[in-house]
Design a protein around this motif. Structure first.
Motif, PDB file in Angstrom:
ATOM      1  N   PHE A 146     -44.658   6.070 -28.426  1.00 55.80           N
ATOM      2  CA  PHE A 146     -43.988   6.824 -27.371  1.00 55.80           C
ATOM      3  C   PHE A 146     -42.492   6.549 -27.235  1.00 55.80           C
ATOM      4  O   PHE A 146     -41.813   7.225 -26.452  1.00 55.80           O
ATOM      5  CB  PHE A 146     -44.665   6.552 -26.027  1.00 55.80           C
ATOM      6  N   ALA A 147     -41.953   5.591 -27.945  1.00 53.46           N
ATOM      7  CA  ALA A 147     -40.546   5.213 -27.764  1.00 53.46           C
ATOM      8  C   ALA A 147     -39.616   6.366 -28.112  1.00 53.46           C
ATOM      9  O   ALA A 147     -39.908   7.177 -28.998  1.00 53.46           O
ATOM     10  CB  ALA A 147     -40.203   4.005 -28.620  1.00 53.46           C
ATOM     11  N   PRO A 148     -38.471   6.469 -27.418  1.00 57.45           N
ATOM     12  CA  PRO A 148     -37.484   7.492 -27.769  1.00 57.45           C
ATOM     13  C   PRO A 148     -36.962   7.258 -29.179  1.00 57.45           C
ATOM     14  O   PRO A 148     -37.042   6.136 -29.707  1.00 57.45           O
ATOM     15  CB  PRO A 148     -36.390   7.314 -26.708  1.00 57.45           C
ATOM     16  N   PRO A 149     -36.404   8.287 -29.812  1.00 61.01           N
ATOM     17  CA  PRO A 149     -36.030   8.176 -31.231  1.00 61.01           C
ATOM     18  C   PRO A 149     -34.780   7.361 -31.502  1.00 61.01           C
ATOM     19  O   PRO A 149     -34.564   6.934 -32.637  1.00 61.01           O
ATOM     20  CB  PRO A 149     -35.826   9.636 -31.644  1.00 61.01           C
ATOM     21  N   GLU A 150     -33.931   7.158 -30.509  1.00 62.31           N
ATOM     22  CA  GLU A 150     -32.662   6.453 -30.747  1.00 62.31           C
ATOM     23  C   GLU A 150     -32.905   5.009 -31.188  1.00 62.31           C
ATOM     24  O   GLU A 150     -33.831   4.360 -30.720  1.00 62.31           O
ATOM     25  CB  GLU A 150     -31.796   6.470 -29.489  1.00 62.31           C
ATOM     26  N   ARG A 151     -32.068   4.546 -32.100  1.00 57.66           N
ATOM     27  CA  ARG A 151     -32.145   3.175 -32.583  1.00 57.66           C
ATOM     28  C   ARG A 151     -30.750   2.555 -32.579  1.00 57.66           C
ATOM     29  O   ARG A 151     -29.768   3.259 -32.793  1.00 57.66           O
ATOM     30  CB  ARG A 151     -32.740   3.132 -34.004  1.00 57.66           C
ATOM     31  N   PRO A 152     -30.637   1.246 -32.348  1.00 53.76           N
ATOM     32  CA  PRO A 152     -31.753   0.325 -32.123  1.00 53.76           C
ATOM     33  C   PRO A 152     -32.359   0.482 -30.735  1.00 53.76           C
ATOM     34  O   PRO A 152     -31.666   0.881 -29.790  1.00 53.76           O
ATOM     35  CB  PRO A 152     -31.105  -1.048 -32.287  1.00 53.76           C
ATOM     36  N   LEU A 153     -33.645   0.179 -30.634  1.00 60.70           N
ATOM     37  CA  LEU A 153     -34.314   0.203 -29.340  1.00 60.70           C
ATOM     38  C   LEU A 153     -33.872  -1.006 -28.522  1.00 60.70           C
ATOM     39  O   LEU A 153     -33.941  -2.143 -28.988  1.00 60.70           O
ATOM     40  CB  LEU A 153     -35.827   0.140 -29.520  1.00 60.70           C
ATOM     41  N   ARG A 154     -33.425  -0.747 -27.300  1.00 61.38           N
ATOM     42  CA  ARG A 154     -33.098  -1.830 -26.370  1.00 61.38           C
ATOM     43  C   ARG A 154     -34.330  -2.078 -25.505  1.00 61.38           C
ATOM     44  O   ARG A 154     -34.696  -1.233 -24.693  1.00 61.38           O
ATOM     45  CB  ARG A 154     -31.902  -1.441 -25.520  1.00 61.38           C
TER      46      ARG A 154
END
Length: 265
Positions: free
Chosen positions: A33-41
């Motif tokens: 479910f995480a949003p696509p932007e990286r890096p994940l904070r």
């Protein structure tokens, strides 16, 4: 939480089936479910002795911070080599609004007397589109020495936890019970020990042989595969994934230019 439980957690969480299964479920639903932007904070709220931080440290596309109000727990996390640690009350997080893409709180919210305020703070530090992944112990009728040893304030039904999350402004995208197959036997054991005196209270982590431990890890992995596709109807744990709505810019000519409306649930 009783101080002795931190040392016990630190000694067991790398290998004991319950901790292994909880980490696996958390990681899977974050990835799903995480949003696509990286890096994940990522904020691991109530990071305890650092087991989840160990897992996140192996993700090359993530930067994780741990927060816990127990200095003893944070000391154990430091022993694992983690440095991004903050002593913090969940109801007053020392982070700017919108600081994180993911907040995880695994078996944490039940410890907080004002759980509504805690969820409001988690919602605040999440960026729009970010997700909250959390688990809590299920069913108040299972209250017993395990809860007393861990200083729980309550247990939750699925509906109660969903309402708590919704009231914080987040929108639940996935909710399921876990530890479903083990529920009948575990519930019977919990009910049988309810009369144990508070001074004897200890977390319910019964010893198992290495073979049984491996079997239970595999069994919970299979149950997780089912839970990803269909929410399980009962269990010892409630797990939820919720997202912070993304504001939608209104462009209707009848409305004032630049007005922003919240996303519909």
């Amino acid at each position: 939480m009783n101080p002795a439980e931190y040392a016990r957690m630190h000694a067991m969480e790398d290998w004991y089936w319950w901790f292994v299964a909880r980490r696996a479920a958390t990681a899977q639903f974050v990835r799903d479910f995480a949003p696509p932007e990286r890096p994940l904070r990522i904020l691991d709220a109530g990071c305890g002795t650092g087991g989840m931080l160990d897992l996140y440290s192996g993700w090359p596309d993530a930067v994780a911070t741990g927060a816990d109000m127990s200095q003893e727990a944070l000391n154990f996390s430091r022993q694992r080599g983690h440095q991004r640690l903050v002593g913090a009350d969940l109801t007053l997080l020392p982070f700017r609004s919108g600081s994180f893409d993911v907040v995880t709180a695994m078996d944490v919210v039940e410890h907080v007397p004002d759980d509504g305020r805690a969820l409001a703070e988690i919602s605040r530090v999440l960026r729009p589109g970010g997700i909250f992944v959390a688990s809590v112990p299920a069913y108040q009728f299972l209250w017993g020495p395990h809860d007393e040893a861990l200083h729980h304030c309550r247990r939750y039904s699925s509906g109660q936890f969903q309402k708590l999350i919704h009231d914080s402004g987040l929108r639940v995208e996935k909710q399921t019970y876990l530890l479903t197959a083990l529920f009948p036997a575990a519930a019977a054991m919990r009910l049988a020990t309810r009369k144990r005196q508070r001074k004897d209270a200890a977390a319910g982590l019964p010893p198992v042989s290495p073979a049984v431990n491996r079997m239970l890890i595999g069994f919970q992995a299979a149950e997780l595969a089912v839970a990803r596709r269909a929410s399980l109807p009962f269990g010892l744990t409630v797990l939820a994934v919720a997202r912070k709505p993304v504001p939608v810019r209104v462009t209707h000519p009848a409305l004032e230019e630049g007005v922003v409306a919240p996303a519909m649930p």
